[in-house]
Design a protein around this motif. Structure first.
Motif: not given
Ligand SMILES: NC(=O)c1ccc[n+]([C@@H]2O[C@H](COP(=O)([O-])OP(=O)(O)OC[C@H]3O[C@@H](n4cnc5c(N)ncnc54)[C@H](O)[C@@H]3O)[C@@H](O)[C@H]2O)c1
Ligand SMILES: [Zn+2]
Ligand SMILES: [Zn+2]
Lengths: 389, 135
Positions: A5, A15, A17-18, A24, A54-55, B105-115, B123, B127
């Motif tokens: 990240c 890190q 991450v999920p 879709n 960040a992230g 097209l969706r982008v919400e719900g993707q992997p992300e690290g520490h915010r 965010l 967005r």
């Protein structure tokens, strides 16, 4: 899962991450097998792309195995070994149909920033900031790929991972640089930058019939690679005056085609470079443009300048006078990978294109931050560090 | 330190749009807010006509003036909506996506690290700003 990240300017962290999911109906999920560093990532690292948070998971040049397909996926199958284009296309808008995939109208769900900055938005790009759609990148164990049927390409059996991974980005970008420049048999071509992109532009130029290709850089190991692996004549811009050397090498004409494969962090010597650095650091200009100016200056009358290096905003002292008075053609773009990848994989399987020498540093994803340090500073002869999760 | 820098970057992202817009306003390219928001959809005008149009377009048309015109050179159909705010622009783009690709097209719900705390809070706003743009 594990992922690399962006954690702040010049800060990366591995890190937890999920895992990605199908979001879709046309998505596929790919288990990443190899994921490469690219010169474009340096613009993110150095903080010149303002919409990183960040992230964010980075990485966009990758190869892997399909492990899940959405209900509307028709072509891709679980278990296929695929290389995925770094830039996302939908395959059905007018630009995708015209094979200008990086100009896709639909693959960047968040086009507002670029529309304001540039008038119109570019396609979505994996791991390349929220302006480019905010897609999670490939330096991870798994990645979700939108419109899986058109963006993931099965790799022929005989082509090794270490070669095929570069069919995602470096090879099609280099190919496009030569293609849009309209290289003709007998042409003399000059290429600024001997990274993965520049070297692949050199190879493509020869395959299109260029008689001579002259490559420009300053790192001896990269110049040697350009000479030995892809057959270029080389110029070290710290040792010779590039403009003089190119004139001399072309009987005063200048190269027919000039390909710029450096980008907005171009390095250089002298007062112009100092001026660019100060202006960029103080954000008075966003992009440093020395090699671009040089390419325009060097190009023969009526020639073509093909810009592959990434620019995002504004370049100072753009020599419009030279473009105009020498009747130059300026071509550019993010790569239209989907147009070239099947042909490139085919050539790879016939042995006509081999990019595997670019992979100088195979590394574990855990060593991602170190890999970027090597790549960024061009330490230890690093041309591309490629991570395996 | 780390947090501070990423906050600064997130703020820059949001401020960037506004700053660029201001620069453009100074250059005199656009006198006032645009009246119409238009996209070109790669489809036959008949697909957008009253009888066949997607529900989302029918809903838009209830509250907004909508103009449908064939695009020159066989480029499909121009869809324009009057006095489109951010949410309308987002809906117009979604209609184009749906007609051209069959999905939004969706982008919400993707992997992300520490915010960072601020990043997490910023965010959705960032967005939305990126999605809709400012005009
Ligand atoms: N158009 C696209 O779709 C696309 C795709 C991939 C990469 N890129 C861009 O292409 C560029 C190159 O990518 P890369 O992965 O090969 O990067 P890289 O960092 O490996 O290579 C860049 C090379 O340019 C050289 N260089 C710097 N200043 C120079 C100068 N003044 N003259 C000559 N050479 C100079 C560097 O020494 C380095 O070897 C980057 O800007 C990257 O963002 C564009
Ligand atoms: Zn790249
Ligand atoms: Zn498209």
């Amino acid at each position: 899962m594990k992922a690399l990240c962006w954690a702040g300017v010049n800060e990366l962290a591995v890190q937890e991450v999920p895992d990605p999911a199908i979001l879709n109906r046309q998505d596929v999920v790919v288990r990443v097998v190899a994921s490469s560093t690219c010169g474009s990532d340096l613009h993110l690292l150095d903080g010149y792309v303002p919409t990183m948070m960040a992230g964010d998971v980075i990485g966009h040049e990758f190869l892997g195995e399909v492990v899940e397909v959405g209900p509307d996926v028709r072509e891709r199958r679980v278990g296929e070994r695929v290389v995925v284009c770094s830039i996302i296309g939908c395959g059905r808008c007018r630009n995708c149909r015209a094979e200008m995939w990086s100009l896709c109208d639909n693959s960047n769900p968040d086009p507002g920033f670029l529309e304001t900055l540039n008038g119109h938005a570019t396609a979505g790009i994996f791991g390349y900031s929220h302006a480019m759609g905010g897609f999670a990148g490939s330096h991870a164990e798994y990645i979700r790929v939108p419109y899986g049927d058109v963006n993931a390409f099965p790799v022929p059996e005989g082509v090794a991972d270490a070669n095929a991974v570069f069919a995602s980005d470096a090879v099609p970008t280099g190919w496009m640089g030569a293609d849009i420049a309209g290289i003709r048999p007998g042409d003399v071509v000059a290429v600024w930058g001997c990274g993965g992109v520049g070297q692949m532009a050199i190879r493509a130029a020869y395959l299109m019939g260029a008689e001579r290709v002259i490559a420009i850089d300053r790192f001896p190991e990269r110049l040697t690679m350009a000479a030995e692996r892809v057959g270029a004549e080389t110029l070290d811009y710290e040792k010779v005056d590039v403009l003089d050397a190119l004139k001399e090498a072309t009987g005063g004409r200048g190269p027919d085609v000039c390909i710029e494969a450096v980008g907005m962090e171009g390095h250089g010597t002298g007062a112009q470079y100092a001026y660019d650095r100060i202006k960029q650091a103080t954000r008075l200009q966003t992009d440093r443009g020395l090699p671009l100016r040089q390419a325009i200056h060097a190009c023969r009358k009526g020639g073509t300048v093909s810009v592959l290096g990434v620019y995002l905003g504004f370049v100072d002292k753009f020599p419009m006078g030279a473009v105009m008075n020498k009747g130059l053609t300026l071509r550019s773009g993010q790569q239209h990978g989907q147009r070239y990848i099947p042909m490139i994989l085919d050539r790879m399987s016939r042995g006509e294109i081999d990019a595997s020498h670019l992979l100088t540093h195979p590394m574990s994803l855990d060593d991602g931050p170190r890999g970027y340090e090597l790549f960024k500073n061009k330490e230890d002869g690093c041309v591309r560090a490629v991570f395996t999760p | 330190m780390v947090a501070k820098r990423s906050i600064a970057v997130a703020a820059l992202a949001a401020a960037g749009v506004v700053a660029v817009r201001r620069a453009r306003a100074h250059s005199g390219l656009r006198p006032g807010p645009a009246e119409w928001f238009a996209v070109t959809v790669a489809c036959d005008p008949a697909e957008l006509s009253a009888a066949n149009r997607p529900d989302a377009l029918a809903e838009l048309a209830e509250h907004h003036e909508v103009r449908i015109t064939p695009a020159p050179g066989g480029r499909g159909t121009e869809l324009a909506v009057r006095s489109a705010d951010g949410s309308v622009r987002e809906r117009v783009r979604a209609i184009k996506q749906l007609l051209e690709t069959g999905e939004v097209l969706r982008v919400e719900g993707q992997p992300e690290g520490h915010r960072t705390v601020l990043g997490r809070a910023a965010l959705p706003v960032t967005r939305q700003l990126m999605r809709r743009g400012v005009r």
